[in-house]
Scaffold this active site. Structure first.
Site, PDB file in Angstrom:
ATOM      1  N   SER A 186      -3.762   0.869   2.310  1.00 21.31           N
ATOM      2  CA  SER A 186      -3.240   0.049   1.210  1.00 21.31           C
ATOM      3  C   SER A 186      -2.132  -0.906   1.612  1.00 21.31           C
ATOM      4  CB  SER A 186      -2.769   0.951   0.066  1.00 21.31           C
ATOM      5  OG  SER A 186      -1.821   1.892   0.537  1.00 21.31           O
ATOM      6  N   GLU A 190       8.397  -4.429 -14.023  1.00 22.99           N
ATOM      7  CA  GLU A 190       9.279  -3.313 -13.700  1.00 22.99           C
ATOM      8  C   GLU A 190       9.009  -2.953 -12.253  1.00 22.99           C
ATOM      9  OE1 GLU A 190       6.288  -2.846 -14.939  1.00 22.99           O
ATOM     10  OE2 GLU A 190       5.576  -1.461 -13.398  1.00 22.99           O
ATOM     11  N   LYS A 223      -1.079  -4.939  -3.579  1.00 24.83           N
ATOM     12  CA  LYS A 223      -0.533  -5.301  -4.891  1.00 24.83           C
ATOM     13  C   LYS A 223      -0.762  -6.771  -5.243  1.00 24.83           C
ATOM     14  CE  LYS A 223       2.734  -1.669  -5.828  1.00 24.83           C
ATOM     15  NZ  LYS A 223       2.639  -0.817  -4.603  1.00 24.83           N
TER      16      LYS A 223
HETATM   17  C1  LIG Z   1       2.491   0.589  -4.561  1.00 24.65           C
HETATM   18  C2  LIG Z   1       1.740   1.085  -3.413  1.00 24.65           C
HETATM   19  C3  LIG Z   1       0.853   2.176  -3.506  1.00 24.65           C
HETATM   20  C4  LIG Z   1       0.665   2.980  -4.753  1.00 24.65           C
HETATM   21  O1  LIG Z   1       0.177   2.292  -5.850  1.00 24.65           O
HETATM   22  P1  LIG Z   1      -1.295   2.498  -6.393  1.00 24.65           P
HETATM   23  O2  LIG Z   1      -1.274   1.814  -7.699  1.00 24.65           O
HETATM   24  O3  LIG Z   1      -1.534   3.974  -6.498  1.00 24.65           O
HETATM   25  O4  LIG Z   1      -2.214   1.877  -5.419  1.00 24.65           O
HETATM   26  C5  LIG Z   1       0.123   2.530  -2.385  1.00 24.65           C
HETATM   27  N1  LIG Z   1       0.268   1.900  -1.216  1.00 24.65           N
HETATM   28  C6  LIG Z   1       1.118   0.853  -1.069  1.00 24.65           C
HETATM   29  C7  LIG Z   1       1.215   0.204   0.257  1.00 24.65           C
HETATM   30  C8  LIG Z   1       1.885   0.414  -2.166  1.00 24.65           C
HETATM   31  O5  LIG Z   1       2.719  -0.611  -2.006  1.00 24.65           O
END
Ligand SMILES: *Cc1c(COP(=O)(O)O)cnc(C)c1O
Length: 403
Positions: free
Chosen positions: A392, A125, A103
């Protein structure tokens, strides 16, 4: 500027999407009150200028490298590959970034843009609080004031992230309308923006919302795919067969996918949250089980009931718990460029444990959905495949869910 941070224009325009009205085929666009058009037009114009501006690119590259920790490793998960009986699985290690997830790629981009536009205040948000924390972090870094809208329900559920945001100097505003969750927080944030647009920038946390957000967030997150593409070519002298990423609003997935858009041999798989199972109704699979509709200012696939009311999404992974998805994914699904599958809470928890045990990497429960899919898809994915999975985020935040 570090040469290794790649923000070249050519990767922003792989599929010449969206068009001038912000559409990805049938999806995207702007479905907002008239009063927001001015703010969106201003943002579109300023972003269009910034993305070609040398200083903007230099500043963003600097913070991505020196502050966030880019480039992230593309790690060959040999133990996992052996366990799965797949030739090679590489993990794109977004979990190693400052604040522990992808993020920050987007919030850094947006805060540098906001500062350039002379904005003094950020609003955001948040559902689980992860985007709120990422926004509060860059607000602290750039000395901007920051208000984060969060549903009263979520404030109780995510007390630790509320503490983090407060510690970072942000003000957490409790939203007591509707179901007191993410969708209500987003409505309140849009309302605030209409009133305070002159000095305020609204930081949306995923590749959704009205134009230009889906394009802008995708471009900021495309650093993931640009790096991965260069890294795999260097390590393997060829492109991957598959890209796999979890999909909430879709920003980490589109960030990985987009730079490979024109590489026709590369298959893309987005993994949504099936929650307690698609038939239970308690899931977040907007692409797999939703219908075309409008949510948060753009047209995409969304979850709604028979009366057109937005349904509450469910996932054990807080970051996937969203009843919509970015419009570019709806377009990729419709055109067949990417395939979307789903993984249940139970399967995700198994993926979480698997990666932790065989590689010593504790993934976020969101990312664990992508890992779990590899296990489930052993019959579909050929043994000799080369695969890149987007990791992610890291899973420290999820320990309480996984016991
Ligand atoms: C917020 C988040 C997601 C999901 O958000 P996307 O916009 O779909 O990438 C995925 N993995 C993590 C670790 C997150 O914090």
């Amino acid at each position: 500027m570090k040469k290794s941070i790649q923000l070249h224009k050519k990767y922003f325009t792989q599929n010449k999407m969206p068009d001038k009205t912000g559409h990805f085929g049938d999806f995207g666009g702007r479905f907002v009150p008239e009063t927001l058009i001015y703010a969106l037009d201003e943002l579109t114009r300023e972003y269009a200028r910034a993305k070609h501006d040398k200083k903007f690119i230099r500043d963003l590259s600097y913070y991505l490298a020196e502050y966030a920790g880019r480039p992230t490793a593309l790690y060959e998960a040999k133990n996992l590959s052996r366990y799965l009986g797949i030739n090679k699985v590489y993990l794109k290690r977004e979990d190693l970034l400052h604040t522990g997830a992808h993020k920050i790629n987007n919030t850094l981009g947006q805060v540098i843009l906001a500062a350039r536009m002379g904005k003094k205040r950020l609003i955001a948000e948040t559902g689980a609080g992860q985007h709120g924390v990422a926004t509060a972090t860059v607000a602290a870094l750039f000395g901007l004031s920051c208000d984060v809208y969060m549903g009263e329900e979520d404030i109780h559920r995510q007390a630790l992230n509320v503490m983090r945001m407060k510690l970072l100097g942000a003000n957490v505003i409790s939203v007591k309308t509707g179901t007191q969750t993410l969708k209500d927080a987003m409505t309140q944030a849009l309302r605030d923006w209409v009133t305070n647009v002159r000095h305020t920038h609204y930081v949306i946390g995923t590749a959704a919302g009205p134009h230009p957000y889906p394009e802008m967030v995708r471009n900021f997150q495309s650093v993931i795919g640009k790096e991965a593409r260069r890294q795999i070519l260097k390590k393997e002298k060829r492109l991957p067969d598959y890209l796999v990423a979890c999909v909430g609003g879709g920003s980490n997935a589109i960030g990985l996918f987009h730079p490979f858009y024109n590489d026709k041999s590369v298959k893309m798989i987005g993994v949504e949250a099936a929650g307690k199972g698609l038939s239970s109704g308690k899931h977040s699979a907007s692409l797999g089980a939703g219908a075309a509709g409008v949510l948060h200012g753009s047209k995409s696939k969304i979850l709604e009931d028979q009366f057109g009311q937005i349904k509450n999404a469910h996932s054990v992974a807080a970051g996937l718990d969203y009843p919509g998805v970015g419009p570019e994914h709806a377009y990729y699904q419709q055109t067949g460029r990417a395939k979307y599958v789903s993984i249940t809470d139970k399967e995700a928890l198994e993926g979480f444990k698997l990666l932790t045990l065989v590689e010593g990497i504790i993934p976020a429960l969101e990312s664990a959905h992508a890992i779990a899919y590899l296990k489930k898809a052993k019959k579909i994915i050929k043994k000799n495949s080369l695969i890149i999975v987007c990791l992610s985020g890291r899973g420290d935040k999820d320990l309480h869910e996984s016991y």
